[in-house]
Design a protein around this motif. Sequence first.
Motif, short mmCIF file in Angstrom:
data_model
loop_
_atom_site.label_atom_id
_atom_site.label_comp_id
_atom_site.label_asym_id
_atom_site.label_seq_id
_atom_site.Cartn_x
_atom_site.Cartn_y
_atom_site.Cartn_z
N GLU A 41 -4.57 10.28 -6.52
CA GLU A 41 -5.26 9.10 -6.00
C GLU A 41 -6.70 9.00 -6.51
O GLU A 41 -7.17 7.91 -6.82
N GLN A 57 -7.66 0.90 -0.57
CA GLN A 57 -6.74 2.00 -0.26
C GLN A 57 -5.30 1.51 -0.31
O GLN A 57 -4.41 2.23 -0.77
N LYS A 58 -5.06 0.28 0.11
CA LYS A 58 -3.71 -0.29 0.10
C LYS A 58 -3.19 -0.39 -1.34
O LYS A 58 -2.04 -0.03 -1.62
N LYS A 61 -2.43 3.16 -2.73
CA LYS A 61 -1.17 3.68 -2.17
C LYS A 61 0.03 3.00 -2.82
O LYS A 61 1.03 3.64 -3.12
N ARG A 65 2.87 4.92 -4.99
CA ARG A 65 4.26 4.83 -4.59
C ARG A 65 5.13 4.36 -5.77
O ARG A 65 6.20 4.91 -6.02
#
Length: 73
Positions: A41, A57-58, A61, A65
Amino acid sequence: MSTLWVVLIAILALIAGVALGFFIARKYMMNYLKKNPPINEQMLRTMMMQMGQKPSQKKIKQMMRSMNNQMDK
């Protein structure tokens, strides 16, 4: 005749060893990359900032993913 058998067995053993070594090395590398992904990250956040984007942050992520899904395939 016995020399022929020795050569034949040596060639078969060599082929079997190469094949077995390949599959063991492949399995080891797949497990290694799954446990230690090449991008984390923090690296992703740094890359996005260098490209002029403000990483949320979204978004990070979501990208992690999608990368993990690609590695699982």
